[in-house]
Design an enzyme around this catalytic site. Sequence first.
Site, mmCIF file in Angstrom:
data_model
loop_
_atom_site.group_PDB
_atom_site.id
_atom_site.type_symbol
_atom_site.label_atom_id
_atom_site.label_comp_id
_atom_site.label_asym_id
_atom_site.label_seq_id
_atom_site.Cartn_x
_atom_site.Cartn_y
_atom_site.Cartn_z
ATOM 1 N N GLY A 83 0.793 -1.223 0.000
ATOM 2 C CA GLY A 83 0.000 0.000 0.000
ATOM 3 C C GLY A 83 0.825 1.271 0.000
ATOM 4 O O GLY A 83 0.269 2.358 -0.157
ATOM 5 N N SER A 84 2.130 1.155 0.166
ATOM 6 C CA SER A 84 2.989 2.335 0.216
ATOM 7 C C SER A 84 3.583 2.619 -1.154
ATOM 8 O O SER A 84 4.419 1.842 -1.648
ATOM 9 C CB SER A 84 4.128 2.117 1.225
ATOM 10 N N PRO A 85 3.214 3.744 -1.779
ATOM 11 C CA PRO A 85 3.834 4.079 -3.068
ATOM 12 C C PRO A 85 5.327 4.341 -2.937
ATOM 13 O O PRO A 85 6.101 4.037 -3.848
ATOM 14 C CB PRO A 85 3.076 5.336 -3.514
#
Length: 211
Positions: free
Chosen positions: A14-16
């Site tokens: 979920g972390s770009p």
Amino acid sequence: MVSALKVEFHFDFGSPNAYLAERVLPQIEQRTGVKFDYVPVLLGGVYKATNNLSPGESLRGIRNKPEYHALETRRFIRRHNITNFHTNPFFPVNTLMLMRGAVAAQFENMFEPYFRAAYHHMWEAPKKMDDPQVFRDAFILSGIDIDRLIARAQQDDVKKKLIANTADAVERGSFGSPTFFVGKEMFFGKDQLRDVEEEIVEQTRAALKIA
């Protein structure tokens, strides 16, 4: 004999910023000769345990800082010639299914194709990957035996491993993603990759001198 240096990449799909950082890791591996251990953690669990906020929440309502954050991201993308990153329009995405799937894939020796497919469908051809049907269809499209991994991800050892990874990361100092450990030294964020590489080189040289 010199013991192998342990270098870890703690990530949540979920972390770009974790996605962008990971795109640079093969270059560091090639230059230094190390291999990063990829450690799945649940970022929501890290935030809860540390009372931290996601960048989207922490930047909300602050003048100028979100714009600079976006500028810094564009600079990073340009510097490392990353051409296929796209903002996920469904962000934030609940990543529990994805992260349990990552642990299950490690247990089933399917991690590399699963990892690449997950990042593709999150940040290259972005989809709502917390929708079970979208999730399943996306991995099938990528040729992953996702039904096998979905079933495996429901087993207690997978669930406990993800919880343990997350708790261990927090205990060692983590508060977000991406987090890197070079031996016992922790680094946070994609902008610390130069320091990560320098620490790898320094610790490797020190180990060779001792040997």
